[in-house]
Design an enzyme around this catalytic site. Structure first.
Site, PDB file in Angstrom:
ATOM      1  CG  ASP A   1      -2.207   0.827   0.911  1.00  0.00           C
ATOM      2  OD1 ASP A   1      -2.171   1.639  -0.034  1.00  0.00           O
ATOM      3  OD2 ASP A   1      -3.216   0.695   1.625  1.00  0.00           O
TER       4      ASP A   1
HETATM    5  C1  BGC Z   1      -5.066   3.157   0.132  1.00  0.00           C
HETATM    6  C2  BGC Z   1      -5.226   2.127  -0.947  1.00  0.00           C
HETATM    7  C3  BGC Z   1      -5.166   2.803  -2.290  1.00  0.00           C
HETATM    8  C4  BGC Z   1      -3.852   3.535  -2.407  1.00  0.00           C
HETATM    9  C5  BGC Z   1      -3.669   4.218  -3.745  1.00  0.00           C
HETATM   10  C6  BGC Z   1      -3.853   4.030  -0.078  1.00  0.00           C
HETATM   11  O1  BGC Z   1      -3.814   5.091   0.807  1.00  0.00           O
HETATM   12  O2  BGC Z   1      -5.006   2.506   1.386  1.00  0.00           O
HETATM   13  O3  BGC Z   1      -6.427   1.434  -0.783  1.00  0.00           O
HETATM   14  O4  BGC Z   1      -5.328   1.874  -3.312  1.00  0.00           O
HETATM   15  O5  BGC Z   1      -3.799   4.528  -1.393  1.00  0.00           O
HETATM   16  O6  BGC Z   1      -4.536   5.251  -3.920  1.00  0.00           O
END
Ligand code: BGC
Length: 748
Positions: free
Chosen positions: A290
């Site tokens: 993530d």
């Molecule tokens: C989130 C993810 C997301 C990623 C990209 C993160 O902060 O937890 O779910 O896909 O950002 O936007």
């Protein structure tokens, strides 16, 4: 330059289309990947494993913000394998041209965006769609999202979020399918199928990503990013099944989670990302971290520094570093010092290149960025129709005193009130950055176009969503007094749910409850339309309103879909995918809880209960009314004793006992009454079916269960059933069920 073309030509030769289709076979892809890997330098390999966001867009703390031209140089040097938050056919084409024409090996880039519930045509938030329990509609919504997004050059969506959430304080409950592992698994499958279609090679299908592995939804106190700690049994029975379902449906990618699970941050958790994911389940796709979750292992206190964090993530099985820049900065040295092997790097790069091949990017890197197709498909009338249909199906009728609903579209005056009733900005809900708020239809607009020409539509905001300004309430009351009925739209703003949007209270924010009270005092029929991204605790609203519609955030077609239900064009059929508590203090509150040794049966002291509030929820899981009524009868099993290898066939009769055609979601629950040393939940959803019934019509619905459905992680840690008594329950929600029993026999 010449070298690059020669190499690409060689790759295409190795990737000769098979005669049946243009799609390369697995063997052809693996040969091409191996050939390319032999040509790549270590730095180019690490580049493939590094993902960056466009400079102006962030869904997390910004790290090493780059100027666009800096990124351009990095692409030329082969230091970027993928971008996130990058879309439109022009922008993706421009970057792809640099990658393909100006980098040494010309490896195409992979573009990813969180297409969570639509690209331009925005569908209900996932929790809302889950309330439809309509798997075909959910699949179709993901399909349309992919059709629109791929035309804008996007290859990869970070969806579906398959995290089970039993705590509505957690804002990200809005992004998932609610509290139940079975419903969550069915929906995970439908969404993966929708995004990925039949083949990733089609131009309008995209990589899906089941996230966040794992147990992110169990954050302590419902506070986002917080610690989770649970038994392996709970992990495997509640939190992991939707991931497994997504993998069985062929999901191409998995995202690791931010949280620590049982002491180890999920992003550095080899047990989760290698032992379970790859070794037990055989997943051979790509694992992405993530946003900076690798870096955060240092802050968790699980890694001494960035280099160790990168090492731990690699050892756990993370192939791509999202936004952390740590693989870029440290992998080279980790390989040189022998802490990470180049074979391991190759394995990660293989996962990435294989997907680029499956998407057909080596054959035609520009096949997705297609301005003409983008123009044609976004907001296509068919997409808007589908969005209206699933938005209406996602609405849950929570209350309907003396048939307040449906309303008469020819009434003389209708008062539309509330801070959300004419508020374009809020309608798309969380995670809709690619959408266009102005294109979404408000409730006021929807009602205005649904009522007769003679009907006068009066509007007043009444109050804000959040402020404590009560000055508009009197005006709203005066307006309401002139009307035949009041439709009051209250709830949360779009940014009160989603990532980093946890709440400690689950009531109506601001002074909205005062507005509800003031309008209820007018004695006019009061229909409350709720807009929110989680389960709310609203017992006062339940008492005061004549009718309540839970509408979540419904997206582009909000106003039309709600009006379809308000005026009876659509008979509501949604059922709650999450338990609504009476009070935030009951949380976590979920239907598939354990019995305890002292359940509260209303008969005395020393039982498991609160002094100041009932144990019962306000609305149970699976609950939702209709404008008609359904009667359940004749629950029958084809056998009372069941040898383990046999199938149990169950039938139940459902009759539409009202005077409107309607759709019912028939839910089958079981309880393993005595599971030898293990206590099982009081109810577990095992099947559901949707039926349409005309007034007076009845249908027999059949279900079959087998050993797998009765299995759980037993005292010996085997996933298997235990002989003994099983309760079989069927009903229109998790509370009101018909009940019978059968006995599971041992061994045979
Ligand atoms: C989130 C993810 C997301 C990623 C990209 C993160 O902060 O937890 O779910 O896909 O950002 O936007």
């Amino acid at each position: 330059m010449k070298y690059r073309y020669a190499l690409l030509a060689l790759l295409f030769l190795c990737c000769k289309p098979n005669p049946q289709s243009q799609e390369p076979t697995e063997t052809e892809i693996q040969t091409a990947v191996d050939n390319l890997l032999r040509e790549m330098s270590l730095s180019e390999k690490i580049g493939q494993m590094s993902q960056y966001s466009q400079p102006t867009i962030a869904s997390g703390p910004e790290r090493n913000p780059q100027k666009s031209d800096m990124y351009h140089d990095m692409i030329r040097e082969g230091k970027i394998g993928s971008f996130l938050w990058t879309w439109t056919s022009e922008i993706t084409r421009e970057l792809q041209e640099i990658a393909v024409n100006e980098s040494r090996l010309g490896i195409p880039l992979l573009f990813a965006v969180d297409i969570i519930h639509g690209y331009k045509t925005i569908f209900p938030i996932p929790l809302g769609e889950a309330a439809s329990w309509d798997l075909d509609a959910i699949e179709q919504s993901a399909r349309i999202a992919a059709i629109e997004a791929t035309a804008a050059g996007i290859h990869w969506t970070f969806a579906p979020m398959v995290d089970i959430a039993r705590d509505s304080r957690w804002g990200r409950i809005a992004e998932g399918a609610g509290e139940d592992p079975y419903l969550g698994s069915e929906i995970a499958r439908a969404r993966v199928k929708g995004f990925q279609g039949n083949s990733l090679y089609e131009k309008n299908t995209m990589l899906a990503c089941a996230k966040h592995m794992a147990a992110y939804g169990a954050a302590e106190g419902g506070r986002d990013y917080n610690t989770t700690d649970m038994s392996d049994r709970v992990l495997r029975e509640i939190y992991l099944p939707p991931f497994k379902a997504a993998i069985d449906a062929g999901v191409a990618t998995i995202m690791s989670a931010f949280n620590e699970l049982n002491g180890i941050p999920a992003t550095g958790n080899r047990y989760l990302l290698t032992e379970i994911l790859r070794q037990e389940w055989g997943f051979d796709g790509l694992v992405v971290s993530d946003w900076t979750s690798i870096n955060e292992m240092v802050i968790h206190g699980a890694a001494a520094d960035d280099a160790e964090a990168a090492e731990l993530a690699m050892l756990a099985g993370v192939d791509m570093d999202m936004m952390g820049d740590l693989y870029q900065s440290h992998l080279h040295h980790l390989v040189q010092s022998g802490r990470i092997s180049e074979t391991q790097i190759d394995q990660s790069v293989r996962h990435i290149l294989t997907l680029k091949h499956k998407l057909g990017l080596f054959k035609d890197p520009f096949r997705y960025c297609d301005a003409e197709r983008e123009q044609h498909v976004v907001f296509h009338p068919d997409h808007l129709l589908a969005a209206r249909d699933i938005a209406a199906k996602s609405i849950v009728l929570l209350k309907n005193r003396t048939r307040t609903l449906p309303l008469e579209p020819r009434m003389a005056k209708i008062a539309v009130i509330g801070p959300l009733a004419d508020n374009h900005k809020e309608l798309n809900g969380t995670w809709a950055a690619t959408g266009e708020a102005d294109r979404s239809v408000t409730l006021l607009e929807g009602i205005t176009s649904a009522v007769s020409k003679e009907t006068e539509v009066l509007y007043e905001k009444g109050c804000d969503i959040l402020s404590d300004d009560r000055s508009g309430i009197d005006r709203a009351v005066q307006l309401a007094q002139q009307a035949d009925a009041i439709v009051l739209n209250v709830g949360e703003s779009a940014d009160m749910s989603g990532e980093a949007k946890s709440r400690a209270d689950l009531d109506l924010p601001g002074v909205q409850l005062d507005l509800v009270k003031a309008l209820a005092a007018t004695q006019k029929p009061l229909v409350v339309v709720l807009t929110n991204g989680r389960a709310l605790a609203i017992p006062e609203v339940d008492e005061l309103a004549d009718a309540i519609l839970e509408t979540w955030f419904l997206g582009t077609q909000t106003g039309h879909a709600i009006s379809d239900v308000l005026f009876g064009k659509v008979n509501p059929s949604g059922k709650l995918p999450v338990t609504f508590p009476r009070h935030v203090g009951q949380i976590p509150l979920y239907y598939n809880h354990k019995n305890t040794g002292r359940p509260d049966l209303g008969n005395g002291d020393y039982t498991s209960k609160y002094l100041d509030i009932d144990n019962e929820p306000l609305y149970p899981f699976g609950f939702g009314l209709s404008y008609t009524t359904f009667e359940y009868a004749d629950l029958k099993l084809d056998k009372q004793t069941l040898p383990m290898k046999d199938t149990l066939n169950i039938t139940v009769k459902i009759r539409n006992s009202g005077n409107r055609k309607g759709r019912e979601t028939v839910q089958l629950y079981i309880r393993d009454v005595a599971a030898r040393a293990i206590g099982r939940p009081v109810k577990e959803l095992k099947r559901f079916a949707q039926i349409d019934l005309a007034p007076g019509e009845e249908k027999i619905v059949g279900f079959s269960l087998n050993a797998k459905d009765f299995s759980f992680y037993r005292h010996d840690n085997r996933f298997a059933p235990e002989p003994g008594l099983i309760k079989i329950m069927v009903g229109g929600n998790s509370k009101n069920v018909l009940e019978t029993t059968c006995t599971l026999l041992s061994g045979v």
